[in-house]
Design an enzyme around this catalytic site. Structure first.
Site, PDB file in Angstrom:
ATOM      1  N   LYS A 116      36.692  46.732  44.509  1.00 32.18           N
ATOM      2  CA  LYS A 116      38.049  47.255  44.549  1.00 32.18           C
ATOM      3  C   LYS A 116      38.116  48.721  44.133  1.00 32.18           C
ATOM      4  CE  LYS A 116      40.719  42.983  43.960  1.00 32.18           C
ATOM      5  NZ  LYS A 116      39.642  42.016  44.037  1.00 32.18           N
ATOM      6  N   GLU A 200      45.378  48.545  36.629  1.00 30.17           N
ATOM      7  CA  GLU A 200      46.427  49.188  37.404  1.00 30.17           C
ATOM      8  C   GLU A 200      47.793  48.950  36.782  1.00 30.17           C
ATOM      9  OE1 GLU A 200      44.663  49.109  41.945  1.00 30.17           O
ATOM     10  OE2 GLU A 200      46.106  47.580  41.335  1.00 30.17           O
ATOM     11  N   HIS A 235      48.826  34.228  40.397  1.00 33.90           N
ATOM     12  CA  HIS A 235      48.351  35.276  41.296  1.00 33.90           C
ATOM     13  C   HIS A 235      47.739  34.710  42.576  1.00 33.90           C
ATOM     14  CE1 HIS A 235      49.154  38.064  38.055  1.00 33.90           C
ATOM     15  NE2 HIS A 235      48.316  37.423  37.271  1.00 33.90           N
ATOM     16  N   ARG A 300      37.469  39.438  55.918  1.00 31.00           N
ATOM     17  CA  ARG A 300      37.260  38.085  56.426  1.00 31.00           C
ATOM     18  C   ARG A 300      38.560  37.583  57.025  1.00 31.00           C
ATOM     19  NH1 ARG A 300      40.239  35.546  52.547  1.00 31.00           N
ATOM     20  NH2 ARG A 300      40.071  36.300  50.416  1.00 31.00           N
TER      21      ARG A 300
END
Length: 672
Positions: A116, A200, A235, A300
């Site tokens: 990421k 973040e 999440h 994917r």
């Protein structure tokens, strides 16, 4: 086009890939673990190869076994599905080295987007907007803490190599950061083999909107519009829909072009999803003010790809096979159109009223709504299980995906609720009724969407009973009586019809629903009618009871002037009542069978599900307070914290970290 492919996955995605391959005339090879020897995906393929033990690390993550199986069966290509090895660049490269086509992007694209932090640096160079945060390589915990403090709370800690909601923690206070970081890193190591994280800013009132992209080997790249995946728990996505409600044409085009730019930056080939966090500074009713930020790219096929198929009329797995075999994309951007609205519900083995704790067990009853093609009836079920199959602790808790399409969002919502009402699962806890609560909520119906919807709407989503207790009990009593009728023979002395030479016969049942109990009293009247009374005192509901068997095995129940169409399934001492209004589980215990039971648990603390003990936060002799974290367990790829039920002193730890435990196993004892 390939003649034979191997599907390096299991469950519903393996069945899904096999279905498209069959339509294209491509033969398929399944792989399976010990736990999956009799699984549906094994039967769905033309051939099957055993590759190891039940745990993923002993089977579906052992790519050398998978490559051997592909070569031994003459497969030309490998489809990784999603999860497991689908985003593993080393596996993609190993396929190429073995002379096999990896049905996915090149290893370089997986590598570029797999971490990421690195992918965000790449997107920053490409001019794609990013959420403020720390994406650096230095993973010193104190540095990460300082960066979080600098960014400002709340922040989100995310595993750099992660996906699927795993290795992610929301932190709202600086003092909670260290513990959340440690937990996130443990889960990241277990799921991805890499504990690197990024930090973040947590966007308030965010929507999760993703763009489906597709590239080919000729350099073409298109986007197949967006999906809104904002409704989440832990999440992880619960409901997904396409197109995103309230999306403007201008914003759709900007996000689509940004997603294509992201794909082109890594020379992407095949199916991919670019995920964005969308901020709503103007509120739910001002979509023109929405701002989007790049979150990650999943290299994917996504779990929720069927909603894109539903609104475009395209088979994305067929597109994957075409592109992987070297053919160009079947359509240009200007040839793609949105047709109607589609919603997908993930049906999972879990208990929503207990923190969505995963559940295991057998599907004693598994009945699906009537499914048709999208062209005919717009209801589809993708699954990898059958009635009688077991949901084990080794794999994901998802049982099936229910997908509906309508001409409008309102029509799709109505179809989804009806399809959920027709879904009957007995044998373990599921989220089916919870999904109906979400779909029926005013917030979801009005598309007031953000990732906190479930938390925000708790009062109307949890512990809700849509099927009135009196109606559920009437259906249960009718089922008991119908069962007695079918078992009785011609002998008049064996009949249980309440006949008496004088007086009125009466029967009583004590039903348990959740934590409360209620009595049901049935009187056999002289004219043959049945009078049922449910409950006591002023709250009692009374009326005549009658019913008729239905051709589908259910009952048409009349009680108190109301008609109820019900299906009742018995399992042990429980009766599971399903009706269009909702569902109920009623306990019908035999008092004599439990006369000697001891109900006091004392200071025992037991495992709520089968899994592995990750760690203990206490030791013998420690004082603990109610709600204090005591232990961490891992089950179905997720960590679960177990807290103290009350104040006390830890008397003994009965297991060690790393031990596998069964559901109900006593983990530690607390003296109160």
């Amino acid at each position: 086009m390939f003649k034979k492919i191997l599907i390096a996955n299991r469950g519903e995605i393996a069945c899904r890939v096999a279905a498209s391959a069959r339509r294209m005339g491509v033969r398929t090879v399944a792989v399976y673990s010990d736990a999956d020897a009799g699984a549906k995906h094994v039967q769905a393929c033309d051939e099957a190869v055993h590759i190891g033990g039940s745990a993923p690390k002993d089977s579906y993550l052992r790519w050398e076994r998978i490559l051997e199986a592909a070569q031994a069966t003459g497969a030309e290509a490998v489809h990784p599905g999603y999860g497991f090895l689908s985003e593993n660049e080393d596996f993609a490269q190993a396929c190429a080295d073995a002379g096999l086509v990896f049905i996915g992007p090149p290893p370089s694209a997986i590598r570029a987007m797999g971490l990421k932090a690195a992918s965000k640096q790449l997107m920053e160079k490409a001019g794609v907007p990013l959420v403020p945060g720390y994406h650096g390589a230095d993973q010193d915990p104190q540095l990460l803490q300082r960066e979080a403090d600098r960014i400002g709370y709340p922040v989100l800690i995310k595993a750099s190599a992660g996906g699927g909601g795993k290795g992610m923690r929301l932190v709202e206070r600086s003092e909670d950061f260290a513990a959340a970081l440690a937990s996130c890193q443990r889960e990241a190591i277990n799921s991805f083999g890499d504990d690197a994280v990024l930090v973040e800013k947590y966007v308030l009132r965010p929507r999760h909107i993703e763009i489906q992209v597709f590239g080919d080997t000729q350099g073409n790249c298109v986007y197949l519009f967006e999906r809104d995946c904002s409704v989440q728990r832990r999440h992880q996505k619960v409901l997904e829909e396409a197109p995103a409600p309230g999306m403007t044409h201008a914003l759709r085009q900007k996000m689509g072009e940004a997603a294509v730019a992201a794909a082109r930056a890594v020379n992407y080939v095949g199916a991919g999803t670019v995920e964005f966090i969308v901020e709503q500074p103007g509120g739910y009713d001002q979509p023109e003010a929405m701002k989007f930020y790049f979150m990650e790219m999943n290299t994917r096929l996504q779990v929720e790809h069927p909603v894109t198929e539903a609104i475009t009329g395209e088979d994305l797995v067929a597109w994957q096979l075409r592109v992987a075999s070297g053919l160009p994309l079947p359509k240009r951007q200007d040839e793609l159109r949105i047709i109607g609205h589609a919603i997908e519900a993930r049906i999972c083995a879990e208990n929503p009223d207990n923190g969505f704790l995963p559940a295991t067990g057998s599907l004693h009853v598994y009945r699906k709504p009537e499914c048709t093609s999208f062209e005919i009836g717009d209801v589809r079920v993708d699954d990898g299980v059958r009635e009688g199959d077991a949901i084990s602790p080794f794999y994901d808790s998802m049982i099936a995906k229910l997908i509906v399409r309508g001409d409008t969002r309102e029509q799709a919502l109505a179809r989804l609720d009806a399809a959920l009402a027709a879904t009957r699962i007995v044998g373990l806890s599921t989220n089916v009724q919870f999904l109906r609560h979400v779909v029926g909520s005013s917030a979801f119906a009005a598309a007031r969407l953000d990732t906190a919807l479930i938390e925000r709407e708790k009062p109307v989503l949890f512990q809700q009973q849509r099927l009135p207790l009196a109606q559920a009990v009437a259906a249960a009593v009718a089922q008991v009586l119908q069962g007695e009728r079918t078992q009785e023979g011609a002998d008049p002395f064996s009949r249980r019809d309440g006949w008496r030479s004088h007086g009125v016969a009466e029967r009583r049942w004590d039903f348990q629903r959740g934590e409360s109990s209620t009595a049901a009293r049935l009187r056999y009247l002289h004219d043959g009618a049945l009078q049922l009374c449910v409950g006591d005192g002023e709250a009692a509901v009374q009326g005549l009871l009658d019913w008729q068997p239905r051709a589908d095995g259910g009952l048409e129940v009349q009680f108190g002037g109301q008609r109820l169409r019900a299906q009742v399934h018995g399992l042990g001492e429980q009766l599971h009542v399903f009706a269009p209004q909702g569902a109920a589980v009623l306990g019908l215990a035999d008092p004599l069978a439990h006369a000697g039971d001891v109900h006091s648990e004392g200071g025992r603390l037991t495992a709520p599900m089968p899994g592995k003990v990750v760690s203990f936060a206490v030791k013998a002799g420690d004082k603990v307070a109610k709600g204090q974290p005591l232990a961490v367990m891992e089950a179905m790829k997720m960590e679960h914290t177990i807290a103290a039920p009350g104040d006390g002193v830890v008397a003994e730890l009965l297991y060690a970290p790393g031990d596998q435990v069964a559901e109900g196993a006593e983990l530690l004892r607390i003296q109160t």
